[in-house]
Write an enzyme that holds these catalytic residues in place. Structure first.
Site, short mmCIF file in Angstrom:
data_model
loop_
_atom_site.label_atom_id
_atom_site.label_comp_id
_atom_site.label_asym_id
_atom_site.label_seq_id
_atom_site.Cartn_x
_atom_site.Cartn_y
_atom_site.Cartn_z
N ASP A 295 0.76 -1.26 0.01
CA ASP A 295 -0.02 0.00 -0.02
C ASP A 295 0.73 1.16 -0.09
OD1 ASP A 295 -2.58 0.99 -0.07
OD2 ASP A 295 -2.35 1.70 1.73
N HIS B 280 10.42 4.57 -2.48
CA HIS B 280 9.88 4.28 -1.66
C HIS B 280 9.49 2.54 -1.63
CE1 HIS B 280 7.28 5.23 -4.47
NE2 HIS B 280 6.07 4.61 -3.91
P1 IMP Z 1 -1.64 1.97 -4.45
O1 IMP Z 1 -0.99 1.48 -3.43
O2 IMP Z 1 -1.20 0.99 -5.66
O3 IMP Z 1 -3.12 1.68 -4.36
O4 IMP Z 1 -1.37 3.40 -4.92
C1 IMP Z 1 -1.86 4.42 -4.23
C2 IMP Z 1 -2.02 5.46 -5.12
O5 IMP Z 1 -0.49 5.99 -5.05
C3 IMP Z 1 -2.17 5.61 -6.67
O6 IMP Z 1 -2.64 6.72 -7.07
C4 IMP Z 1 -0.78 5.28 -7.17
O7 IMP Z 1 -1.05 5.84 -8.65
C5 IMP Z 1 -0.07 6.27 -6.39
N1 IMP Z 1 1.39 5.40 -6.05
C6 IMP Z 1 1.76 4.23 -5.55
N2 IMP Z 1 3.14 4.27 -5.81
C7 IMP Z 1 3.58 5.20 -6.74
C8 IMP Z 1 4.87 5.25 -7.47
O8 IMP Z 1 5.64 4.36 -7.33
N3 IMP Z 1 4.87 6.37 -8.15
C9 IMP Z 1 3.60 7.13 -8.42
N4 IMP Z 1 2.45 7.16 -7.98
C10 IMP Z 1 2.60 5.63 -7.25
#
Ligand code: IMP
Length: 208
Positions: free
Chosen positions: A61, A193
Site C-alpha cells: 500500500d 519508497h
Molecule cells: P496503490 O497503493 O497502488 O493503491 O497506490 C495508491 C496511489 O499512489 C495510486 O494513485 C498510485 O498511482 C500512487 N502510487 C503508488 N506508488 C506510486 C509510485 O511509485 N509512483 C507514483 N505513484 C504511485
C-alpha cells in the site's frame, strides 16, 4: 511461492529486482479500509489476501504525502488521482503560501502474512491493529493473524509534470532534480519508497 498482491504488474517487476523468481503476482483486489495511515490498511489487506490465497502473501500500500497539505492525499492518493488528477494536486501543493510547500514524500508499506506467528514483531501499530481487527470480527478466527510490516520512504518535491515513464504521480514528483517519470525503472527502483521497503523485506525474508 510468495504472492505479491496487486492489480499492477509493474509493482511485481519491481519486486523481482529484490526477490528474483521467488515471487508471483496475485491479482486480488482486497477491500481497503479507510484510515489516516497506510499501516492498518496494508495489514488488513494482507489478512484478507492470505484468507483468499492460503499461501504467503505480500500486500503493498503506497501513497503521496505533501508536507504543505498536511500529508494530503496520503492514503487517499488513488481516489484523488482519479478525481482531481496529478497535475491539480501538484498545483495545489505549489500554490500554498507556506515556506517550501512543495516538499513531499512517497511512502510504501509492505505487509507480509503466511498464517504463522513471528519470533519478533515489534511493530506497535501492527499489534494494536490486530487487537482491533479481532475485536471487530469475533467470528473470524483469522482476524488475529500476525502481519509483519516494512516501510520505505523517499522524499522529494512537487513540480510541473515532466517525463514519460513510471505511473501514477511519477511525473510530478522530483527527487534530486529528476522526476520519477524521467528515470529508468532501475533508477527509480534503486531509490524509491517501494525499493526501500522491498530491500528491508527481502533481507528479513531470506532468513525466514
Ligand atoms: P496503490 O497503493 O497502488 O493503491 O497506490 C495508491 C496511489 O499512489 C495510486 O494513485 C498510485 O498511482 C500512487 N502510487 C503508488 N506508488 C506510486 C509510485 O511509485 N509512483 C507514483 N505513484 C504511485
Amino acid at each position: 511461492m510468495l504472492r505479491y498482491v496487486t492489480t499492477n504488474a509493474g509493482k511485481v517487476r519491481e519486486a523481482r529486482d529484490y526477490l528474483d523468481d521467488g515471487v508471483a503476482q496475485l491479482d486480488f483486489d482486497y477491500p481497503e479500509i479507510q484510515a489516516p495511515d497506510l499501516k492498518p490498511i496494508a495489514a488488513r489487506g494482507a489478512r484478507a489476501a492470505y484468507r483468499h490465497a492460503g499461501e504467503p502473501v505480500l500486500v503493498d500500500d503506497a501513497g503521496l504525502f505533501v508536507d504543505g497539505l498536511d500529508g494530503f492525499p496520503g492514503p487517499y492518493s488513488s481516489y484523488v488521482e482519479e478525481t482531481l488528477g496529478i497535475r491539480r494536486v501538484s498545483e495545489l501543493a505549489r500554490d500554498d503560501a507556506a515556506p517550501d510547500p512543495a516538499r513531499a514524500a512517497f511512502r510504501c508499506v509492505l505487509a507480509y502474512c503466511d498464517g504463522e506467528s513471528f519470533d519478533a514483531s515489534p511493530d506497535p501499530i501492527d499489534r494494536a491493529d490486530r487487537a482491533a481487527a479481532a475485536a471487530a470480527d469475533q467470528n473470524d478466527e483469522t482476524a488475529d493473524l500476525p502481519v509483519k510490516l516494512f516501510e520505505g520512504v523517499v522524499r522529494g518535491r512537487m513540480v510541473e509534470a515532466r517525463g514519460e515513464g513510471g505511473f501514477g504521480y511519477d511525473p510530478v514528483f522530483e527527487h534530486d532534480g529528476t522526476t520519477f517519470a524521467e528515470m529508468t525503472a532501475a533508477e527509480k527502483n534503486a531509490i524509491s519508497h517501494r525499493g526501500r521497503a522491498l530491500e528491508k523485506f527481502a533481507e528479513w525474508y531470506a532468513g525466514r
